[in-house]
Design a protein around this motif. Structure first.
Motif: not given
Length: 481
Positions: A228-241
């Protein structure tokens, strides 16, 4: 004298400057409009491209951020997909290993339950009812012995004695029946324990299956958020990266330290083998290059081992090989690792021997007396330690592929975020510079007007007098009309 050629009043620079300014003021007033246009043009000429460049950089940063988001979501989708695939494989293994024997387990449970039911029925059986002559005895007992009839008294005593014997026998039979039932109940215990153990195993297997299913549900929810390209998923993936980048960088620094120790361990023997005086450049020796090549080859073989085991996925070609080819490549890389480990152990032994010879030579040159040789056992301890270190360091460096893969994948996200931040900062600086230049041109226009304030005041007074004269001329005309 050459520096005072401009002075109208020799010896007085201030008065000369004021006189020159008064002479130039009419010319400055005449060029006021041209200077205003010139300063406006300079401000637009310099500030316009800067603002345009800032706008272009902001648009570029926005496009790069979108591309970084697409790459981040694609990588996160692939990673979560691999996790889901591994969880499904784990569930398949669990079902195949544990639940494929469920029919046999069910049959065993049914047999145990049937046996318990049969024993319970046996336990529920009661002693047979008393015989029918008990009623006759009851009737005789109601007969009254009147007049002291000895015959009746004797019969009653005989009946009493018979009844007591029968009662004792029935009581003994009853106790034996209950004892046998108690033995049957005691025999239930192993079957109950077996049932409890079997149900415990079933519960443990089903609990493990439920936990794995919960993990799959969490991963599937994360996968849906990524799709769904949500901001929550993007933020979680960025923090994980960013977290993976920091951890992998730390581990790689530790690996570099291990490689440096390995280099120091084999550099001296290579200088004797290759030649200490052979330089590749003015400061880089050929022996150091050879030692670095050996270390890099060890890390490469370790990386191939990780790839063939499908622990890392840096080379898709290796992952797409068939099992037979991957197995061959795995054993080849392992053999090379053992060869390099043996070479390093031999080089470590050679280094210890060279160091011992050097120390002996220095000791012999420093003193003329004969020094007793050290204890061979004490010399064997550092030699053995160096050989073990030289043998096991290549295998330790073989695991560098795991943090390297995490570093490479997280570097794309971290580097992209850093470049976007740098571009935005540059655009902000350009926009600030453009605004500063435009405001500076406005300030210069104001300073120019302040410099010619006297002609401007005269112009304002003249315009005021003309406006008053025009107003006084227009009043009689209005009255005449």
């Amino acid at each position: 004298m050459s520096n005072q050629f401009w002075m109208i009043w020799p010896g007085n620079a201030v008065a000369s400057a004021l006189i020159l300014f008064a002479i130039a003021m009419p010319f400055l007033y005449a060029a006021r409009k041209l200077m205003h246009n010139l300063l406006h043009s300079v401000g637009h000429m310099i500030g316009g491209p800067l603002r345009l460049g800032a706008r272009w950089l902001f648009a570029t940063a926005r496009d790069m951020n979108e591309r970084n988001k697409v790459v981040l979501l694609a990588h996160g989708r692939e990673e979560v997909g691999q996790h889901i695939e591994r969880e499904f494989e784990r569930i398949g293994t669990l079902v195949t290993r544990d639940l494929e024997g469920y029919p046999a387990l069910q049959r065993k449970l049914l047999e145990e339950i049937t046996r318990v039911e049969e024993d319970y029925k046996k336990c529920g059986e009661v002693p047979p009812p008393p015989p029918e002559w008990v009623e006759a005895v009851t009737a005789i007992a109601k007969v009254k012995s009147e007049g002291g009839n000895e015959m009746v008294q004797r019969i009653l005593e005989e009946i009493k004695r018979s009844v007591h014997s029968i009662h004792d026998k029935a009581l003994a039979d009853y106790r034996r029946a209950y004892e046998s039932r108690h033995k049957i109940l005691n025999g239930f215990m192993p079957f109950w324990r077996s049932l409890d153990k079997t149900f415990g195993q079933v519960d443990k297997k089903l609990t493990g299956l439920h936990d794995t299913s919960s993990k799959i549900d969490a991963q599937m929810e994360k996968y849906e958020q990524i799709n769904k390209k949500t901001d929550k998923a993007e933020h979680a993936l960025t923090v994980s990266a960013f977290t993976q980048f920091a951890i992998s960088t730390l581990v790689l620094l530790i690996a570099v330290g291990g490689a440096l120790v390995n280099f120091k361990l084999i550099a001296l023997p290579f200088s004797e083998m290759v030649g200490a005086g052979d330089y590749l450049t003015s400061t880089l020796r050929m022996s150091d290059v050879a030692a670095l090549v050996i270390i890099f080859l060890e890390a490469t073989m370790g990386l191939f081992v990780m790839e063939t085991l499908r622990i890392t996925h840096l080379f898709p070609l290796i992952a797409n090989m068939n099992d037979r080819m991957r197995r061959r490549m795995l054993w080849t890389a392992i053999v090379f690792l053992f060869v390099f480990a043996g070479i390093e152990a031999a080089l470590a032994l050679m280094r210890d021997m060279l160091s011992a010879d050097k120390q002996a030579l220095i000791r012999s040159l420093a003193t003329a007396q004969q020094v007793a040789p050290p204890d061979p056992l004490l010399r064997m301890i550092p030699t053995t330690a160096q050989m073990l270190l030289g043998f096991f360091l290549p295998f330790a460096l073989a695991f560098v592929g795991v943090p390297l893969e995490s570093f490479v994948y997280s570097l794309r996200t971290v580097g992209g975020a850093f470049v976007v931040m740098l571009i935005r900062a540059t655009a902000f600086v350009l926009r600030v510079l453009g605004n500063l230049i435009r405001q500076l041109c406005r300030v210069l226009i104001g300073i120019y007007d302040v410099a010619i304030v006297l002609p401007l005041l005269v112009e304002r007074l003249v315009k005021a007098a003309r406006s008053e004269g025009d107003a006084s001329e227009s009043r009689p005309v209005k009255r005449a009309a």
